[in-house]
Write a protein that holds these residues in place. Structure first.
Motif, PDB file in Angstrom:
ATOM      1  N   ASN A 183       0.832  -1.204   0.000  1.00 24.84           N
ATOM      2  CA  ASN A 183       0.000   0.000   0.000  1.00 24.84           C
ATOM      3  C   ASN A 183       0.865   1.252   0.000  1.00 24.84           C
ATOM      4  OD1 ASN A 183      -2.347  -1.477   0.084  1.00 24.84           O
ATOM      5  ND2 ASN A 183      -2.646  -1.253   2.282  1.00 24.84           N
ATOM      6  N   LEU A 184       0.478   2.207  -0.827  1.00 16.62           N
ATOM      7  CA  LEU A 184       1.120   3.518  -0.794  1.00 16.62           C
ATOM      8  C   LEU A 184       0.641   4.266   0.444  1.00 16.62           C
ATOM      9  CD1 LEU A 184       2.877   5.547  -2.525  1.00 16.62           C
ATOM     10  CD2 LEU A 184       0.684   6.494  -3.266  1.00 16.62           C
ATOM     11  N   GLU A 185       1.569   4.778   1.211  1.00  8.34           N
ATOM     12  CA  GLU A 185       1.214   5.555   2.396  1.00  8.34           C
ATOM     13  C   GLU A 185       0.665   6.910   1.943  1.00  8.34           C
ATOM     14  OE1 GLU A 185       0.485   5.834   6.091  1.00  8.34           O
ATOM     15  OE2 GLU A 185       2.213   4.502   5.926  1.00  8.34           O
ATOM     16  N   PRO A 186      -0.644   7.167   2.138  1.00  6.56           N
ATOM     17  CA  PRO A 186      -1.211   8.419   1.629  1.00  6.56           C
ATOM     18  C   PRO A 186      -0.931   9.596   2.553  1.00  6.56           C
ATOM     19  CG  PRO A 186      -2.914   7.142   2.685  1.00  6.56           C
ATOM     20  CD  PRO A 186      -1.657   6.315   2.769  1.00  6.56           C
ATOM     21  N   TYR A 187      -1.041  10.788   1.973  1.00  4.96           N
ATOM     22  CA  TYR A 187      -1.017  12.019   2.753  1.00  4.96           C
ATOM     23  C   TYR A 187      -2.446  12.353   3.167  1.00  4.96           C
ATOM     24  CZ  TYR A 187       3.740  12.757   0.964  1.00  4.96           C
ATOM     25  OH  TYR A 187       5.061  12.633   0.656  1.00  4.96           O
ATOM     26  N   SER A 188      -2.601  13.330   4.038  1.00  3.76           N
ATOM     27  CA  SER A 188      -3.952  13.788   4.376  1.00  3.76           C
ATOM     28  C   SER A 188      -4.532  14.626   3.254  1.00  3.76           C
ATOM     29  CB  SER A 188      -3.929  14.596   5.674  1.00  3.76           C
ATOM     30  OG  SER A 188      -3.057  15.708   5.562  1.00  3.76           O
ATOM     31  N   SER A 189      -3.672  15.253   2.471  1.00  2.15           N
ATOM     32  CA  SER A 189      -4.090  16.101   1.349  1.00  2.15           C
ATOM     33  C   SER A 189      -4.236  15.289   0.076  1.00  2.15           C
ATOM     34  CB  SER A 189      -3.063  17.215   1.135  1.00  2.15           C
ATOM     35  OG  SER A 189      -3.122  17.725  -0.173  1.00  2.15           O
ATOM     36  N   VAL A 190      -5.339  15.513  -0.664  1.00  2.00           N
ATOM     37  CA  VAL A 190      -5.528  14.809  -1.922  1.00  2.00           C
ATOM     38  C   VAL A 190      -4.468  15.208  -2.930  1.00  2.00           C
ATOM     39  CG1 VAL A 190      -7.221  16.487  -2.810  1.00  2.00           C
ATOM     40  CG2 VAL A 190      -7.185  14.161  -3.729  1.00  2.00           C
ATOM     41  N   ASP A 191      -4.102  16.479  -2.992  1.00  2.00           N
ATOM     42  CA  ASP A 191      -3.108  16.923  -3.976  1.00  2.00           C
ATOM     43  C   ASP A 191      -1.755  16.265  -3.737  1.00  2.00           C
ATOM     44  OD1 ASP A 191      -5.054  18.528  -5.082  1.00  2.00           O
ATOM     45  OD2 ASP A 191      -4.380  20.349  -4.072  1.00  2.00           O
ATOM     46  N   GLU A 192      -1.328  16.198  -2.479  1.00  2.00           N
ATOM     47  CA  GLU A 192      -0.052  15.552  -2.163  1.00  2.00           C
ATOM     48  C   GLU A 192      -0.102  14.060  -2.454  1.00  2.00           C
ATOM     49  OE1 GLU A 192       2.140  17.703   1.457  1.00  2.00           O
ATOM     50  OE2 GLU A 192       0.112  17.057   1.963  1.00  2.00           O
ATOM     51  N   THR A 193      -1.225  13.437  -2.154  1.00  2.75           N
ATOM     52  CA  THR A 193      -1.366  12.005  -2.414  1.00  2.75           C
ATOM     53  C   THR A 193      -1.283  11.711  -3.905  1.00  2.75           C
ATOM     54  OG1 THR A 193      -2.688  11.660  -0.416  1.00  2.75           O
ATOM     55  CG2 THR A 193      -2.890  10.005  -2.153  1.00  2.75           C
ATOM     56  N   LEU A 194      -1.964  12.513  -4.724  1.00  2.00           N
ATOM     57  CA  LEU A 194      -1.934  12.295  -6.170  1.00  2.00           C
ATOM     58  C   LEU A 194      -0.534  12.507  -6.731  1.00  2.00           C
ATOM     59  CD1 LEU A 194      -5.269  13.822  -7.546  1.00  2.00           C
ATOM     60  CD2 LEU A 194      -4.836  11.640  -6.406  1.00  2.00           C
ATOM     61  N   GLU A 195       0.168  13.493  -6.226  1.00  2.29           N
ATOM     62  CA  GLU A 195       1.537  13.744  -6.690  1.00  2.29           C
ATOM     63  C   GLU A 195       2.450  12.573  -6.325  1.00  2.29           C
ATOM     64  OE1 GLU A 195       4.697  15.917  -8.467  1.00  2.29           O
ATOM     65  OE2 GLU A 195       2.512  16.167  -8.556  1.00  2.29           O
ATOM     66  N   ASP A 196       2.340  12.087  -5.110  1.00  2.00           N
ATOM     67  CA  ASP A 196       3.159  10.965  -4.670  1.00  2.00           C
ATOM     68  C   ASP A 196       2.830   9.706  -5.470  1.00  2.00           C
ATOM     69  OD1 ASP A 196       5.192  10.036  -2.917  1.00  2.00           O
ATOM     70  OD2 ASP A 196       3.694   9.050  -1.670  1.00  2.00           O
ATOM     71  N   LEU A 197       1.552   9.505  -5.748  1.00  2.00           N
ATOM     72  CA  LEU A 197       1.134   8.336  -6.516  1.00  2.00           C
ATOM     73  C   LEU A 197       1.693   8.380  -7.936  1.00  2.00           C
ATOM     74  CD1 LEU A 197      -0.515   5.764  -6.895  1.00  2.00           C
ATOM     75  CD2 LEU A 197      -2.558   7.191  -7.198  1.00  2.00           C
ATOM     76  N   TYR A 198       1.645   9.535  -8.559  1.00  2.00           N
ATOM     77  CA  TYR A 198       2.212   9.694  -9.901  1.00  2.00           C
ATOM     78  C   TYR A 198       3.681   9.265  -9.917  1.00  2.00           C
ATOM     79  CZ  TYR A 198       4.454  12.178 -13.757  1.00  2.00           C
ATOM     80  OH  TYR A 198       5.223  12.503 -14.850  1.00  2.00           O
ATOM     81  N   HIS A 199       4.455   9.725  -8.947  1.00  2.00           N
ATOM     82  CA  HIS A 199       5.878   9.398  -8.904  1.00  2.00           C
ATOM     83  C   HIS A 199       6.120   7.937  -8.518  1.00  2.00           C
ATOM     84  CE1 HIS A 199       7.337  13.381  -9.794  1.00  2.00           C
ATOM     85  NE2 HIS A 199       6.529  13.896  -8.873  1.00  2.00           N
ATOM     86  N   ALA A 200       5.153   7.305  -7.888  1.00  2.00           N
ATOM     87  CA  ALA A 200       5.277   5.882  -7.552  1.00  2.00           C
ATOM     88  C   ALA A 200       4.968   4.995  -8.754  1.00  2.00           C
ATOM     89  CB  ALA A 200       4.340   5.539  -6.399  1.00  2.00           C
ATOM     90  N   VAL A 201       4.051   5.432  -9.620  1.00  2.00           N
ATOM     91  CA  VAL A 201       3.637   4.613 -10.768  1.00  2.00           C
ATOM     92  C   VAL A 201       4.632   4.711 -11.925  1.00  2.00           C
ATOM     93  CG1 VAL A 201       1.826   4.305 -12.508  1.00  2.00           C
ATOM     94  CG2 VAL A 201       1.214   4.695 -10.123  1.00  2.00           C
ATOM     95  N   ARG A 202       5.255   5.868 -12.100  1.00  2.00           N
ATOM     96  CA  ARG A 202       6.178   6.038 -13.220  1.00  2.00           C
ATOM     97  C   ARG A 202       7.262   4.956 -13.277  1.00  2.00           C
ATOM     98  NH1 ARG A 202       6.784  10.560 -16.399  1.00  2.00           N
ATOM     99  NH2 ARG A 202       8.018   9.093 -17.628  1.00  2.00           N
ATOM    100  N   PRO A 203       7.949   4.638 -12.165  1.00  2.00           N
ATOM    101  CA  PRO A 203       8.985   3.602 -12.239  1.00  2.00           C
ATOM    102  C   PRO A 203       8.437   2.226 -12.610  1.00  2.00           C
ATOM    103  CG  PRO A 203       9.220   4.905 -10.240  1.00  2.00           C
ATOM    104  CD  PRO A 203       7.909   5.281 -10.830  1.00  2.00           C
ATOM    105  N   ILE A 204       7.227   1.917 -12.163  1.00  2.00           N
ATOM    106  CA  ILE A 204       6.618   0.631 -12.523  1.00  2.00           C
ATOM    107  C   ILE A 204       6.471   0.530 -14.032  1.00  2.00           C
ATOM    108  CG2 ILE A 204       4.528  -0.779 -12.310  1.00  2.00           C
ATOM    109  CD1 ILE A 204       4.105   0.515  -9.533  1.00  2.00           C
ATOM    110  N   LEU A 205       6.014   1.605 -14.650  1.00  2.00           N
ATOM    111  CA  LEU A 205       5.848   1.629 -16.106  1.00  2.00           C
ATOM    112  C   LEU A 205       7.193   1.609 -16.828  1.00  2.00           C
ATOM    113  CD1 LEU A 205       3.043   4.302 -16.052  1.00  2.00           C
ATOM    114  CD2 LEU A 205       2.747   1.952 -16.887  1.00  2.00           C
ATOM    115  N   LYS A 206       8.149   2.359 -16.330  1.00  2.00           N
ATOM    116  CA  LYS A 206       9.466   2.399 -16.953  1.00  2.00           C
ATOM    117  C   LYS A 206      10.138   1.036 -16.928  1.00  2.00           C
ATOM    118  CE  LYS A 206      10.615   7.289 -16.414  1.00  2.00           C
ATOM    119  NZ  LYS A 206      10.727   7.491 -17.870  1.00  2.00           N
TER     120      LYS A 206
END
Length: 289
Positions: A71-94
């Motif tokens: 599980n990705l550890e989420p932030y309390s903020s939706v914007d921060e969570t989405l930004e962190d998720l984007y950077h977590a998914v990019r390496p999986i795709l690469k």
């Protein structure tokens, strides 16, 4: 940061895996019944129920390279969570893998589509099964609300878009969809046309080699999946959704199952969502044989 990997049949290590499953336990913008933050682990628990063999595709999950990164550890903020998720998914795709997300609320789909589109280097399609249009620019004063995800995917990433199962939204969203030529199929359309014809039309309309496929579980009638954040009667059947997944998984570069709120039922919705996730993997793997 990821934690708690334990999905059944996800026994490959990350390096060898073709499919990388992860959860995002985040539901901060839920507008009716929160609780989708509990869904990833409920789905992992449900996965123990299923046999490894899928007779339709003649595939055994024990032979597939699946990894649960946790599980990705989420932030309390939706914007921060989405930004962190984007950077977590990019390496999986690469790394040449297929990311499969267990939500969490539907806002989380946006960074996954964004990452997939950037990695694909072309205009990918976006197909979403959803009871709601999610075409608002903002909701409750929050731009990245779960009720806005399709609008922002279309505006920011790709307008090669189809939604299936829609049956709810304010008048403004229906007007917006018609005036902007948005391709959509209501649940009534699916019943009247038949799911095979809908799938055929969707494939022809998209005309692309790669898509991101998203399942908001409220696309399904609550008779089949009652444990949801925003259940909406008169929906798709579980078989309708299974057929869409089987047909579109082979061209999908990412997939998610969103908006299960397991506290509102006795495990039915998590079981169904998990089985549909497994259908996606089986269909995709069969297409690569």
């Amino acid at each position: 940061m990821f934690y708690k990997p334990d999905m059944m049949d996800a026994f490959a290590d990350y390096e060898t895996a073709r499919y990388v499953i992860f959860g995002v336990p985040f539901d901060a913008t839920s507008s009716f019944r929160p609780g989708s933050r509990w869904a990833p682990d409920a789905m992992r628990k449900a996965s123990v129920n299923f046999e490894t063999y899928n007779q339709y595709f003649d595939i055994d999950f024990e032979d597939l390279l699946i990894h649960d990164i946790g599980n990705l550890e989420p932030y309390s903020s939706v914007d921060e969570t989405l930004e962190d998720l984007y950077h977590a998914v990019r390496p999986i795709l690469k790394d040449g893998k297929i990311p499969i997300m267990m939500g969490g609320e539907h806002s989380l789909t946006y960074p996954c589509v964004k990452a997939c589109a950037e990695e694909a280097g072309e205009d990918i399609g976006f197909v979403v099964m959803d009871a709601h249009f999610d075409l608002r620019e903002e909701y409750g004063g929050i731009r990245n609300n779960h009720a806005c995800v399709s609008r922002h995917v279309r505006d920011d990433i790709t307008d090669n878009y189809v939604t299936i199962g829609v049956r709810s939204g304010p008048k403004e969203e229906w007007v917006y969809a018609r005036e902007n030529g948005i391709k959509y199929y209501t649940a009534d359309d699916v019943r009247e046309m038949g799911i095979k014809k809908v799938i055929s039309e969707v494939k022809e309309y998209l005309g692309c080699k790669k898509i991101y496929l998203s399942l908001d579980m409220d696309a399904i009638d609550p008779a089949y999946a009652p444990g949801l954040g925003t259940p909406e009667p008169f929906g798709l059947t579980d078989i309708d959704v299974r057929e869409i997944i089987r047909a579109l998984a082979p061209i999908s570069v990412g997939f998610d199952v969103m908006e299960i709120s397991p506290e509102y039922d006795n495990g039915i919705s998590a079981l169904l969502g998990t089985r549909l996730l497994r259908e996606f993997i089986a269909a995709h793997a069969a297409s690569e044989r």
